[in-house]
Motif scaffolding. Sequence first.
Motif, mmCIF file in Angstrom:
data_model
loop_
_atom_site.group_PDB
_atom_site.id
_atom_site.type_symbol
_atom_site.label_atom_id
_atom_site.label_comp_id
_atom_site.label_asym_id
_atom_site.label_seq_id
_atom_site.Cartn_x
_atom_site.Cartn_y
_atom_site.Cartn_z
ATOM 1 N N ASP A 3 -10.921 -3.325 4.848
ATOM 2 C CA ASP A 3 -11.424 -2.049 4.361
ATOM 3 C C ASP A 3 -10.343 -0.982 4.280
ATOM 4 N N ALA A 4 -9.106 -1.354 4.488
ATOM 5 C CA ALA A 4 -8.014 -0.385 4.465
ATOM 6 C C ALA A 4 -7.762 0.098 3.042
ATOM 7 N N ILE A 5 -7.236 1.313 2.933
ATOM 8 C CA ILE A 5 -6.829 1.861 1.640
ATOM 9 C C ILE A 5 -5.528 1.189 1.239
ATOM 10 N N LYS A 6 -5.527 0.502 0.121
ATOM 11 C CA LYS A 6 -4.339 -0.224 -0.330
ATOM 12 C C LYS A 6 -3.421 0.708 -1.125
ATOM 13 N N VAL A 7 -2.159 0.800 -0.678
ATOM 14 C CA VAL A 7 -1.216 1.760 -1.252
ATOM 15 C C VAL A 7 0.004 1.042 -1.828
ATOM 16 N N LEU A 8 0.417 1.460 -3.024
ATOM 17 C CA LEU A 8 1.640 0.987 -3.653
ATOM 18 C C LEU A 8 2.651 2.131 -3.667
ATOM 19 N N LEU A 9 3.881 1.876 -3.228
ATOM 20 C CA LEU A 9 4.935 2.890 -3.187
ATOM 21 C C LEU A 9 5.846 2.732 -4.395
ATOM 22 N N VAL A 10 6.017 3.812 -5.165
ATOM 23 C CA VAL A 10 6.887 3.767 -6.349
ATOM 24 C C VAL A 10 7.908 4.898 -6.252
ATOM 25 N N ASP A 11 9.143 4.546 -5.927
ATOM 26 C CA ASP A 11 10.210 5.535 -5.766
ATOM 27 C C ASP A 11 11.532 4.810 -5.933
ATOM 28 N N ASP A 12 12.490 5.453 -6.604
ATOM 29 C CA ASP A 12 13.749 4.762 -6.847
ATOM 30 C C ASP A 12 14.690 4.775 -5.646
ATOM 31 N N HIS A 13 14.348 5.517 -4.600
ATOM 32 C CA HIS A 13 15.189 5.558 -3.404
ATOM 33 C C HIS A 13 14.604 4.643 -2.317
ATOM 34 N N GLN A 14 15.350 3.625 -1.964
ATOM 35 C CA GLN A 14 14.866 2.666 -0.973
ATOM 36 C C GLN A 14 14.602 3.325 0.370
ATOM 37 N N VAL A 15 15.437 4.309 0.741
ATOM 38 C CA VAL A 15 15.260 4.958 2.030
ATOM 39 C C VAL A 15 13.943 5.729 2.072
ATOM 40 N N VAL A 16 13.543 6.295 0.940
ATOM 41 C CA VAL A 16 12.259 7.000 0.879
ATOM 42 C C VAL A 16 11.115 6.010 1.032
ATOM 43 N N ARG A 17 11.200 4.903 0.309
ATOM 44 C CA ARG A 17 10.144 3.892 0.411
ATOM 45 C C ARG A 17 10.044 3.356 1.828
ATOM 46 N N ARG A 18 11.195 3.135 2.458
ATOM 47 C CA ARG A 18 11.188 2.616 3.817
ATOM 48 C C ARG A 18 10.535 3.614 4.781
ATOM 49 N N GLY A 19 10.881 4.882 4.601
ATOM 50 C CA GLY A 19 10.298 5.903 5.468
ATOM 51 C C GLY A 19 8.790 6.008 5.302
ATOM 52 N N LEU A 20 8.336 5.974 4.047
ATOM 53 C CA LEU A 20 6.902 6.039 3.787
ATOM 54 C C LEU A 20 6.193 4.816 4.373
ATOM 55 N N ARG A 21 6.775 3.654 4.160
ATOM 56 C CA ARG A 21 6.158 2.422 4.673
ATOM 57 C C ARG A 21 6.068 2.456 6.201
ATOM 58 N N THR A 22 7.167 2.876 6.840
ATOM 59 C CA THR A 22 7.195 2.906 8.301
ATOM 60 C C THR A 22 6.075 3.766 8.858
ATOM 61 N N PHE A 23 5.864 4.935 8.243
ATOM 62 C CA PHE A 23 4.803 5.816 8.729
ATOM 63 C C PHE A 23 3.416 5.284 8.386
ATOM 64 N N LEU A 24 3.232 4.867 7.147
ATOM 65 C CA LEU A 24 1.893 4.480 6.706
ATOM 66 C C LEU A 24 1.409 3.205 7.385
ATOM 67 N N GLU A 25 2.331 2.328 7.746
ATOM 68 C CA GLU A 25 1.904 1.066 8.354
ATOM 69 C C GLU A 25 1.337 1.236 9.759
ATOM 70 N N VAL A 26 1.530 2.394 10.372
ATOM 71 C CA VAL A 26 0.933 2.620 11.687
ATOM 72 C C VAL A 26 -0.443 3.267 11.569
ATOM 73 N N GLN A 27 -0.875 3.555 10.343
ATOM 74 C CA GLN A 27 -2.215 4.105 10.133
ATOM 75 C C GLN A 27 -3.230 2.968 10.088
ATOM 76 N N ASP A 28 -4.271 3.080 10.873
ATOM 77 C CA ASP A 28 -5.253 1.998 10.970
ATOM 78 C C ASP A 28 -5.978 1.722 9.655
ATOM 79 N N ASP A 29 -6.113 2.741 8.817
ATOM 80 C CA ASP A 29 -6.935 2.591 7.618
ATOM 81 C C ASP A 29 -6.121 2.561 6.332
ATOM 82 N N ILE A 30 -4.799 2.401 6.431
ATOM 83 C CA ILE A 30 -3.948 2.368 5.253
ATOM 84 C C ILE A 30 -3.058 1.127 5.293
ATOM 85 N N GLU A 31 -2.988 0.405 4.174
ATOM 86 C CA GLU A 31 -2.158 -0.792 4.086
ATOM 87 C C GLU A 31 -1.217 -0.673 2.891
ATOM 88 N N VAL A 32 0.093 -0.769 3.131
ATOM 89 C CA VAL A 32 1.070 -0.769 2.038
ATOM 90 C C VAL A 32 1.132 -2.176 1.469
#
Length: 213
Positions: A3-32
Amino acid sequence: MADAIKVLLVDDHQVVRRGLRTFLEVQDDIEVVGEASDGAEGVTRAEELKPDIVLMDVKMPGMDGIDALRKLRELANPARVLIVTSFTEQRTVVPALRAGAAGYVYKDVDPEALAGAIRSVHAGHVVLQPEVANALLSQEEATSGQGRGVSLTEREREVLGLIADGRSNREIARALVLSEKTVKTHVSNILMKLDLADRTQAALWAVRHGIAD
């Protein structure tokens, strides 16, 4: 996380994507569910992965975020797009929202606020930081004709108020005891009469003209 919210990250900077993924993956209801480094890849991945939400940068090499938004709309992809960018200029904000973005936040947004924005957009609401709302309202004010909205029926004004409140067509139908098909017709008529492109503009128009708080 069925039931998690499925999220796709679209950004040309890998460091930004990594930062977003790191934070979002600890959210119980959000899945990258995936990442993309430009708009074209983002469109392809969105078609493959069927995310609920796409976090999209605006300025990217090749196909930028606005063109990717337009392509997703052409493909009738149901994912809702939340723009996450460092660009605040009106010439960037307005085209993104008109292309179909469901929200627009800056990359320096508080992480918890970003998670909240994802949840809100997923629930059908429009999420705009104050400066973004002001930019779109200014654009609308500059291009609006006198008397627009006068021709709205009372029912259309009720529907418009609920759009501004972030309600989906199904929720509006339930609140006004109408069929969802009838609500869709009212929404189409509202957009046509006000010469607006989408629900985001309609919501802001309603706030600007006192139809909603």
